[in-house]
Scaffold this active site. Structure first.
Site, mmCIF file in Angstrom:
data_model
loop_
_atom_site.group_PDB
_atom_site.id
_atom_site.type_symbol
_atom_site.label_atom_id
_atom_site.label_comp_id
_atom_site.label_asym_id
_atom_site.label_seq_id
_atom_site.Cartn_x
_atom_site.Cartn_y
_atom_site.Cartn_z
ATOM 1 N N MET A 120 -10.586 12.289 -5.874
ATOM 2 C CA MET A 120 -10.122 11.812 -4.573
ATOM 3 C C MET A 120 -8.814 11.042 -4.693
ATOM 4 O O MET A 120 -7.949 11.138 -3.821
ATOM 5 C CB MET A 120 -11.198 10.954 -3.894
ATOM 6 C CG MET A 120 -12.469 11.726 -3.561
ATOM 7 S SD MET A 120 -12.194 13.311 -2.720
ATOM 8 C CE MET A 120 -11.372 12.771 -1.241
ATOM 9 N N CYS B 145 -15.720 6.156 -1.302
ATOM 10 C CA CYS B 145 -15.102 6.161 -2.638
ATOM 11 C C CYS B 145 -15.284 4.803 -3.296
ATOM 12 O O CYS B 145 -15.212 3.767 -2.641
ATOM 13 C CB CYS B 145 -13.604 6.459 -2.544
ATOM 14 S SG CYS B 145 -13.233 8.190 -2.327
ATOM 15 N N HIS B 146 -15.497 4.825 -4.593
ATOM 16 C CA HIS B 146 -15.604 3.584 -5.358
ATOM 17 C C HIS B 146 -14.210 3.047 -5.670
ATOM 18 O O HIS B 146 -13.305 3.829 -5.959
ATOM 19 C CB HIS B 146 -16.324 3.843 -6.695
ATOM 20 C CG HIS B 146 -17.756 4.213 -6.532
ATOM 21 N ND1 HIS B 146 -18.159 5.492 -6.257
ATOM 22 C CD2 HIS B 146 -18.880 3.467 -6.609
ATOM 23 C CE1 HIS B 146 -19.476 5.528 -6.165
ATOM 24 N NE2 HIS B 146 -19.941 4.305 -6.379
ATOM 25 N N ASP C 48 7.339 12.261 6.960
ATOM 26 C CA ASP C 48 7.765 11.090 7.724
ATOM 27 C C ASP C 48 9.269 10.854 7.602
ATOM 28 O O ASP C 48 9.940 10.576 8.591
ATOM 29 C CB ASP C 48 6.999 9.857 7.267
ATOM 30 C CG ASP C 48 7.414 8.621 8.039
ATOM 31 O OD1 ASP C 48 7.398 8.658 9.284
ATOM 32 O OD2 ASP C 48 7.769 7.615 7.401
#
Length: 164
Positions: free
Chosen positions: A113, A76-77, A128
């Site tokens: 993304m 990914c950029h 969590d």
């Protein structure tokens, strides 16, 4: 199907060169769901969780995940995001929380993304924070809902494929 863009002619993984692409307004929305016991959802929505505001912490975690996407996903950029929104909506009829994220920028590559990372990490954060009271939670339905901008144009997910 088109050729995979992250593979070179020899089949080696590489980061795509987006230098020649035009800057365009780009936006992506993604969703994820986390299903849990009714009592766990009530604990979250009634504010009775001893760790604090689960949804607020998950929202911040999702925002952080979008900003750190290039650190998590190797090809990914790094992007200069101009907008990140993460909404967590309790759905008591289904004993779950729906998470929707939206990421936006003006740039040379898409933000799908980042939106997926935001929704996924928000769901992981709910897990969590609540795992001590409910180990049977399930994260599912993570997907891109919509994306716009760039050469490939506008995409909207089919309604029939949504998690119900």
């Amino acid at each position: 199907m088109s050729q995979l863009t992250h593979l070179d002619d020899q089949g080696h993984a590489h980061m795509v060169d987006v230098g020649a692409k035009d800057n365009t307004q780009r936006e992506a929305r993604a969703e994820a769901y986390i299903t849990m016991a009714a009592a766990t959802l009530a604990l979250i929505t009634d504010g009775g969780h001893k760790k604090g505001d689960v949804l607020a912490v998950a929202r911040i975690a999702g925002i952080q995940a979008a900003k750190k996407c290039a650190d998590l996903i190797p090809l990914c950029h790094p992007l200069l995001l101009t907008h990140i929104k993460v909404e967590l909506t309790p759905e008591p009829l289904h004993n779950r929380v729906r998470i929707e994220s939206c990421c936006r920028l003006s740039g040379q590559t898409g933000v799908e993304m980042e939106a997926l990372a935001a929704a996924s990490v928000a769901a992981l954060t709910v897990y969590d924070m609540c795992k001590a009271v409910d180990k049977n939670m399930v994260i599912e339905g993570t997907r891109v809902l919509e994306k716009s901008g760039g050469k490939s144009g506008h995409y909207v997910a089919e309604l029939g494929s949504r998690t119900t």
